[in-house]
Enzyme design. Structure first.
Site, PDB file in Angstrom:
ATOM      1  N   ASP A 135     -31.729  70.691  36.427  1.00  0.00           N
ATOM      2  CA  ASP A 135     -30.865  71.621  35.715  1.00  0.00           C
ATOM      3  C   ASP A 135     -30.149  72.507  36.730  1.00  0.00           C
ATOM      4  O   ASP A 135     -30.790  73.116  37.590  1.00  0.00           O
ATOM      5  CB  ASP A 135     -31.680  72.469  34.730  1.00  0.00           C
ATOM      6  CG  ASP A 135     -30.806  73.019  33.610  1.00  0.00           C
ATOM      7  OD1 ASP A 135     -29.702  72.488  33.389  1.00  0.00           O
ATOM      8  OD2 ASP A 135     -31.230  73.983  32.952  1.00  0.00           O
ATOM      9  N   TYR A 137     -27.028  75.556  37.497  1.00  0.00           N
ATOM     10  CA  TYR A 137     -26.830  76.960  37.083  1.00  0.00           C
ATOM     11  C   TYR A 137     -25.393  77.282  37.459  1.00  0.00           C
ATOM     12  O   TYR A 137     -25.134  78.074  38.344  1.00  0.00           O
ATOM     13  CB  TYR A 137     -27.837  77.792  37.882  1.00  0.00           C
ATOM     14  CG  TYR A 137     -28.036  79.241  37.511  1.00  0.00           C
ATOM     15  CD1 TYR A 137     -28.512  79.619  36.252  1.00  0.00           C
ATOM     16  CD2 TYR A 137     -27.798  80.257  38.437  1.00  0.00           C
ATOM     17  CE1 TYR A 137     -28.737  80.953  35.946  1.00  0.00           C
ATOM     18  CE2 TYR A 137     -28.023  81.589  38.136  1.00  0.00           C
ATOM     19  CZ  TYR A 137     -28.487  81.924  36.880  1.00  0.00           C
ATOM     20  OH  TYR A 137     -28.722  83.253  36.578  1.00  0.00           O
ATOM     21  N   HIS A 142     -22.299  83.101  32.958  1.00  0.00           N
ATOM     22  CA  HIS A 142     -23.714  83.143  32.574  1.00  0.00           C
ATOM     23  C   HIS A 142     -24.549  83.790  33.678  1.00  0.00           C
ATOM     24  O   HIS A 142     -25.372  84.678  33.414  1.00  0.00           O
ATOM     25  CB  HIS A 142     -24.225  81.733  32.295  1.00  0.00           C
ATOM     26  CG  HIS A 142     -25.719  81.634  32.149  1.00  0.00           C
ATOM     27  ND1 HIS A 142     -26.405  82.206  31.089  1.00  0.00           N
ATOM     28  CD2 HIS A 142     -26.663  81.056  32.939  1.00  0.00           C
ATOM     29  CE1 HIS A 142     -27.706  81.969  31.233  1.00  0.00           C
ATOM     30  NE2 HIS A 142     -27.886  81.281  32.352  1.00  0.00           N
ATOM     31  N   GLU A 210     -25.894  73.854  26.759  1.00  0.00           N
ATOM     32  CA  GLU A 210     -25.571  73.148  27.985  1.00  0.00           C
ATOM     33  C   GLU A 210     -24.939  71.787  27.660  1.00  0.00           C
ATOM     34  O   GLU A 210     -25.032  71.293  26.545  1.00  0.00           O
ATOM     35  CB  GLU A 210     -26.846  72.884  28.822  1.00  0.00           C
ATOM     36  CG  GLU A 210     -27.607  74.125  29.218  1.00  0.00           C
ATOM     37  CD  GLU A 210     -28.598  73.890  30.364  1.00  0.00           C
ATOM     38  OE1 GLU A 210     -28.429  72.899  31.102  1.00  0.00           O
ATOM     39  OE2 GLU A 210     -29.532  74.696  30.499  1.00  0.00           O
ATOM     40  N   ASP A 242     -31.398  73.524  26.181  1.00  0.00           N
ATOM     41  CA  ASP A 242     -32.540  73.705  27.090  1.00  0.00           C
ATOM     42  C   ASP A 242     -33.384  74.875  26.577  1.00  0.00           C
ATOM     43  O   ASP A 242     -33.236  76.011  27.008  1.00  0.00           O
ATOM     44  CB  ASP A 242     -32.017  73.991  28.501  1.00  0.00           C
ATOM     45  CG  ASP A 242     -33.143  73.953  29.533  1.00  0.00           C
ATOM     46  OD1 ASP A 242     -34.164  73.304  29.271  1.00  0.00           O
ATOM     47  OD2 ASP A 242     -32.981  74.586  30.592  1.00  0.00           O
ATOM     48  N   ARG A 246     -38.196  83.278  26.967  1.00  0.00           N
ATOM     49  CA  ARG A 246     -37.736  84.291  27.923  1.00  0.00           C
ATOM     50  C   ARG A 246     -38.848  85.189  28.439  1.00  0.00           C
ATOM     51  O   ARG A 246     -38.741  85.722  29.545  1.00  0.00           O
ATOM     52  CB  ARG A 246     -36.650  85.163  27.286  1.00  0.00           C
ATOM     53  CG  ARG A 246     -35.435  84.407  26.804  1.00  0.00           C
ATOM     54  CD  ARG A 246     -34.744  83.674  27.931  1.00  0.00           C
ATOM     55  NE  ARG A 246     -33.524  83.006  27.459  1.00  0.00           N
ATOM     56  CZ  ARG A 246     -32.835  82.144  28.180  1.00  0.00           C
ATOM     57  NH1 ARG A 246     -33.244  81.830  29.408  1.00  0.00           N
ATOM     58  NH2 ARG A 246     -31.766  81.565  27.692  1.00  0.00           N
ATOM     59  N   GLN A 249     -40.576  83.256  31.060  1.00  0.00           N
ATOM     60  CA  GLN A 249     -39.591  82.996  32.124  1.00  0.00           C
ATOM     61  C   GLN A 249     -39.523  84.197  33.080  1.00  0.00           C
ATOM     62  O   GLN A 249     -39.482  84.030  34.303  1.00  0.00           O
ATOM     63  CB  GLN A 249     -38.214  82.722  31.510  1.00  0.00           C
ATOM     64  CG  GLN A 249     -37.199  82.259  32.554  1.00  0.00           C
ATOM     65  CD  GLN A 249     -35.883  81.784  31.951  1.00  0.00           C
ATOM     66  OE1 GLN A 249     -35.747  81.653  30.739  1.00  0.00           O
ATOM     67  NE2 GLN A 249     -34.903  81.540  32.808  1.00  0.00           N
ATOM     68  N   THR A 358     -26.746  76.942  31.386  1.00  0.00           N
ATOM     69  CA  THR A 358     -26.113  77.586  30.241  1.00  0.00           C
ATOM     70  C   THR A 358     -24.641  77.832  30.517  1.00  0.00           C
ATOM     71  O   THR A 358     -24.281  78.325  31.579  1.00  0.00           O
ATOM     72  CB  THR A 358     -26.786  78.939  29.962  1.00  0.00           C
ATOM     73  OG1 THR A 358     -28.190  78.720  29.872  1.00  0.00           O
ATOM     74  CG2 THR A 358     -26.273  79.555  28.684  1.00  0.00           C
ATOM     75  N   GLU A 372     -28.087  86.470  26.132  1.00  0.00           N
ATOM     76  CA  GLU A 372     -26.801  87.103  26.428  1.00  0.00           C
ATOM     77  C   GLU A 372     -26.138  87.658  25.176  1.00  0.00           C
ATOM     78  O   GLU A 372     -25.583  88.754  25.195  1.00  0.00           O
ATOM     79  CB  GLU A 372     -25.863  86.090  27.098  1.00  0.00           C
ATOM     80  CG  GLU A 372     -26.335  85.618  28.455  1.00  0.00           C
ATOM     81  CD  GLU A 372     -25.646  84.333  28.883  1.00  0.00           C
ATOM     82  OE1 GLU A 372     -26.178  83.249  28.572  1.00  0.00           O
ATOM     83  OE2 GLU A 372     -24.574  84.421  29.501  1.00  0.00           O
TER      84      GLU A 372
END
Lengths: 427, 427
Positions: A135, A137, A142, A210, A242, A246, A249, A358, A372
């Site tokens: 993945d 970024y 974002h 995504e 995905d 949070r 995370q 994202t 967000e």
């Protein structure tokens, strides 16, 4: 070789509803189980799924060099390994076969009944065996948002971000096709202001809007792919959600990157739309300043104009669009992602999946995650059924759609739709 | 079911050299290509490789329920999927078959010639198709060293480290068996004191002394594995060298965890030593304070006393042992690693590989990487050929060995040996 399948004047003898994602100019590839419980590779036109295994057995791919069971398989990996020339020959052949002027299959009722299914009667599977999943970024908007929400606003983007497409490895076993529900994960997290973590159901389950691309065999270990060749190794694209927890995370970010925060599930749309089909929707990417290293330097149009949209459907079956954005916003193109990925000699195989990260646009209604959209849970979203959301609730279905449109032509991805269930209870 | 294969009194009719890693009490599993170019699953006693595909065809596994081609495959995944009971039956059968008192194969010259090869005449392959590869970070001594070398010495260990086995996803396609050379990767890095990165051959290629375990199918997506069941899902262990480019690793650490810093190559030893064979070497792990969450709480002996050693062999063919340590130092046991990995419902499959992270002991001669042994490149190591090393040089071969020993019994892993080549030159 011309991409005759892209001819916008062509019509199919299969009826295609207005605004369908799957006109005869699309011809995506997927894997499905028919109502007779046969697994096959296939394509889709309008609301018809087409059994390519059956087509091959009935000799409709005559003249194209294919192994005998190429389409009678449960993944597209072998077909993808055959390379761009074969993809194009097969896609062109399918376009010709379903062209309204071609009587060959159109007028053969017996064959039609073997080959064509209503999409309601089939069950889509993962289209590829995913050896490795990465993945990236790559959306600047974002990354800046996350920096502001999570970290020090003054250091919103890490210093390395403008020099390479930042990425990390995900877990292949977590990838599921659209339609498979996901359980809210049990996670460790550190409540705000505390020094001792807690363990329990995640309180911050989020989507990430995504796209992802699927590669063919690109190199041997040790070898890099030059940027001017990278495009040849990208088969096509899917939509991706995905799923992210949070709270863990944030807790995991104290050491390495996302781990259990992500590997409970990642959902993808089931039809792979080929890069050939997306060709008419090329667009220039954002200006890259500072200039990338020579090995990543790219001229011309390498982004794609793909409209993306996320909605949340609650258990009351009421739908709310929560974000509208576009793939064109990504800063590092897919070609740059793949080139960077192999710059150290990392081996890339047929069926590998590489996510965009994202995708957020510049305005608050174009952000690609609840994190967000609600600015870290501070400003809840009001849904059309009158309820509010900071993150995703049990029973919610998150639906991501994507399509390209210009000059009246539309090529779409369908959707990736995933329901969030309560935590799994062990029997 | 008793593990009769572990009987320390048993001797084999195959001659086993003194201090061999592969007495009849080991019976590891691997995959190799014979001199007749046949790929098969097999085991090893002394310096003999044993073709289990041929044994099965000759009916030596009669009475054990196995699919017809179980051992005539190029990976162990299906065998591992069959579960602990089958592993034990097969290992016990092999021990009986090669017991010096058993004439069945011993006295059948024709069969012996079909089944037994000198290890010099075979080529070891990767033993499993690795669906997903996770690397943990479970050695406290290593984590503290890295914290001191790289970060703020006062925050050597991240706050989450004592609450969970910290880990991250690696790349399955990077995993190669012992013997395959590795090219020095081309990488981005930020020279000390600079603000603009450079791109070129890594100047800080390092080994990481690790072990890894291989799982069987453990769960369905969403389901966790309780800690008291986790042991049943671990098939066996290998030695691992997780090649690392420290310059880009530092540069990448500004965003997520290691990515290109690691995915150019990770080498493993080719014979999987079963957990059954390691049973006699159980030992208690380090005291865990603070107490882990209940889902990770474990009593009894769950570490293993495995001697580990790294040497560097230069192009002059002179060998220098640079580190001696032990697997027993890891803080989080393999059982805790697997339990934590599935605590959020992450799916684990047959053939997945989970690394320990670098294993360092408490003394400077027991550190598991050049980064630690030379304390960030500050104090070079003097090799026996008179040259010095801060990191690994082109032409060096890094050799990791590992074995258990008590009461005169020895069970070993053989080695993982990998030569570092100059950067790959594209033709």
């Amino acid at each position: 070789m011309p991409i005759s399948a892209n001819n916008t004047n062509r019509k199919s003898w299969i009826e295609v509803p207005a605004d369908s994602d799957f006109p005869i100019q699309n011809i995506p590839f997927g894997v499905f189980i028919t109502k007779d419980d046969v697994i096959t590779i296939g394509t889709r036109i309008g609301d018809c799924a087409i059994d390519m295994g059956a087509l091959q057995q009935l000799n409709y791919f005559e003249g194209i060099e294919l192994t005998d069971d190429m389409f009678m398989q449960d993944t597209l990996n072998d077909f993808i390994s055959d390379g761009k020339k074969t993809w194009r020959l097969v896609r062109n052949r399918l376009a010709e076969l379903f062209d309204e002027t071609n009587p060959k299959l159109r007028d053969n009722k017996e064959h039609r009944e073997i080959v064509i299914f209503d999409v309601k009667d089939i069950e889509m599977q993962l289209p590829v065996l995913i050896g490795d999943y990465t993945d990236f970024y790559t959306s600047k908007e974002h990354a800046i948002n996350i920096g502001k929400i999570i970290n020090n606003p003054e250091k919103a983007l890490p210093l390395n971000w403008f020099h390479m497409p930042v990425g990390y490895h995900g877990r292949s076993s977590s990838i599921i096709p659209s339609g498979i529900p996901v359980h809210r994960p049990m996670v460790q997290s550190l409540p705000n202001g505390e020094t001792t973590p807690v363990f329990g159901p995640s309180r911050m389950v989020d989507f990430e809007l995504e796209t992802a691309f699927i590669t063919t065999d690109a190199n041997i270990m040790g070898e890099n792919i030059p940027i001017n060749e990278a495009e040849d190794y990208i088969f096509g694209m899917v939509l991706m959600n995905d799923w992210s927890a949070r709270d863990i995370q944030k807790w995991e970010s104290l050491s390495f990157g996302p781990f259990l925060a992500k590997n409970f599930a990642t959902s993808i749309s089931a039809w792979i739309v080929t890069m050939d089909a997306l060709e008419p929707f090329r667009i220039k990417g954002p200006n890259q300043d500072p200039a990338p290293f020579p090995y990543l330097l790219l001229k011309g149009k390498h982004n794609f104009d793909i409209n993306l949209e996320v909605s949340i459907q609650t258990e009351k079956a009421i739908n709310t669009i929560v974000s509208k954005t576009n793939f064109k916003y990504i800063y590092w193109s897919m070609i740059q992602q793949l080139t960077h990925h192999t710059s150290n000699g990392c081996r890339v195989n047929s069926g590998d999946l590489m996510g965009s990260g994202t995708i957020s646009g510049p305005t608050p209604d174009s952000f690609g995650s609840m994190l967000e959209l609600t600015w870290g849970g501070k400003t809840p979203i009001l849904l059309n059924d009158g309820t509010e959301r900071k993150f995703i609730s049990d029973g919610d279905t998150v639906i991501i759609k994507g399509f390209c449109k210009n000059n009246g032509a539309r090529i779409g991805f369908g959707e990736v739709s995933t329901k969030l269930l309560p935590p799994f209870l062990r029997k």
